[in-house]
Design a protein around this motif. Structure first.
Motif, short mmCIF file in Angstrom:
data_model
loop_
_atom_site.label_atom_id
_atom_site.label_comp_id
_atom_site.label_asym_id
_atom_site.label_seq_id
_atom_site.Cartn_x
_atom_site.Cartn_y
_atom_site.Cartn_z
N LEU A 44 -0.43 14.40 9.65
CA LEU A 44 -1.29 14.47 10.85
C LEU A 44 -0.90 15.29 11.98
CD1 LEU A 44 -2.31 10.58 11.37
CD2 LEU A 44 -3.63 12.45 10.70
N ALA A 45 0.55 15.44 12.20
CA ALA A 45 1.30 16.21 13.39
C ALA A 45 0.86 17.79 12.91
CB ALA A 45 2.53 16.01 13.40
N GLU A 46 1.21 18.16 11.55
CA GLU A 46 1.04 19.27 11.24
C GLU A 46 -0.35 19.75 10.93
OE1 GLU A 46 2.42 22.06 7.18
OE2 GLU A 46 3.52 20.26 7.48
N ASN A 47 -1.32 19.06 10.46
CA ASN A 47 -2.46 19.47 9.98
C ASN A 47 -3.69 19.30 10.95
OD1 ASN A 47 -2.19 20.73 7.27
ND2 ASN A 47 -1.06 18.85 7.16
N HIS A 48 -3.38 18.06 11.66
CA HIS A 48 -4.49 17.49 12.64
C HIS A 48 -4.09 17.27 13.99
CE1 HIS A 48 -6.70 17.23 8.99
NE2 HIS A 48 -5.70 16.47 8.49
N PRO A 49 -3.48 18.07 14.68
CA PRO A 49 -2.73 17.71 16.03
C PRO A 49 -3.66 17.07 16.81
CG PRO A 49 -2.49 20.15 15.54
CD PRO A 49 -3.32 19.68 14.35
N GLY A 50 -3.21 16.05 17.54
CA GLY A 50 -4.04 15.25 18.52
C GLY A 50 -4.66 14.00 17.78
N HIS A 51 -4.68 13.91 16.54
CA HIS A 51 -5.11 12.73 15.60
C HIS A 51 -3.77 11.68 15.40
CE1 HIS A 51 -9.31 14.04 15.34
NE2 HIS A 51 -8.61 15.15 15.40
N ASP A 52 -3.61 11.06 16.45
CA ASP A 52 -2.28 10.33 16.07
C ASP A 52 -2.82 8.81 15.69
OD1 ASP A 52 -0.36 12.36 16.76
OD2 ASP A 52 -0.80 11.85 18.80
N LYS A 91 0.90 -1.32 -0.06
CA LYS A 91 0.17 0.09 0.03
C LYS A 91 0.85 1.19 0.15
CE LYS A 91 -3.86 -2.35 2.46
NZ LYS A 91 -4.80 -2.24 3.55
N THR A 92 0.68 2.15 -1.02
CA THR A 92 1.41 3.27 -0.97
C THR A 92 0.49 4.63 -1.14
OG1 THR A 92 1.47 3.13 -3.36
CG2 THR A 92 3.21 2.01 -2.27
N ARG A 93 -0.83 4.49 -1.01
CA ARG A 93 -1.76 5.78 -1.19
C ARG A 93 -2.51 5.89 -0.04
NH1 ARG A 93 -2.22 7.19 -7.38
NH2 ARG A 93 -0.23 6.41 -8.07
N LEU A 94 -2.80 7.12 0.39
CA LEU A 94 -3.95 7.26 1.64
C LEU A 94 -4.64 8.62 1.19
CD1 LEU A 94 -3.68 6.63 5.26
CD2 LEU A 94 -4.18 8.82 4.40
N ASN A 95 -5.98 8.45 1.18
CA ASN A 95 -6.81 9.70 1.13
C ASN A 95 -7.38 10.24 2.44
OD1 ASN A 95 -6.71 10.05 -1.80
ND2 ASN A 95 -7.91 8.57 -1.90
N CYS A 96 -6.68 11.37 2.94
CA CYS A 96 -7.02 11.73 4.22
C CYS A 96 -8.37 12.48 4.01
CB CYS A 96 -5.95 12.98 4.90
SG CYS A 96 -6.46 13.69 6.22
N PRO A 97 -9.51 12.16 5.14
CA PRO A 97 -10.81 12.89 5.13
C PRO A 97 -10.66 14.25 4.96
CG PRO A 97 -10.47 11.32 6.94
CD PRO A 97 -9.12 11.35 6.37
N GLY A 101 -9.29 15.64 2.53
CA GLY A 101 -9.15 15.90 1.10
C GLY A 101 -7.70 15.73 0.40
N VAL A 102 -6.53 15.61 1.27
CA VAL A 102 -5.31 15.61 0.90
C VAL A 102 -5.06 14.11 0.50
CG1 VAL A 102 -2.79 15.72 1.60
CG2 VAL A 102 -4.54 17.77 2.20
N SER A 103 -4.33 13.95 -0.61
CA SER A 103 -4.04 12.65 -1.02
C SER A 103 -2.35 12.35 -0.60
CB SER A 103 -4.08 12.42 -2.53
OG SER A 103 -3.60 11.43 -3.04
#
Length: 48
Positions: free
Chosen positions: A29-37, A2-8, A10-12
């Motif tokens: 996640l660290a940069e755009n969604h702090p606390g969502h580890d 697996k080499t791809r992921l679509n974040c909810p 909208g970022v691929s």
């Protein structure tokens, strides 16, 4: 492999391999969604 992921948000995210995808996803996640580890297993579960 697996080499791809679509974040909810909208970022691929694309990695060269699974380790790279995990690293890039955790950085996103660290940069755009702090606390969502997520663990590497959780990331790979939603990746394709």
């Amino acid at each position: 492999m697996k080499t791809r992921l679509n974040c909810p948000c909208g970022v691929s995210i694309q990695g060269t391999d699974e380790d790279d995808l995990i690293k890039k996803t955790q950085a996103h996640l660290a940069e755009n969604h702090p606390g969502h580890d997520y663990t590497p297993d959780e990331i790979l579960f939603i990746a394709y």
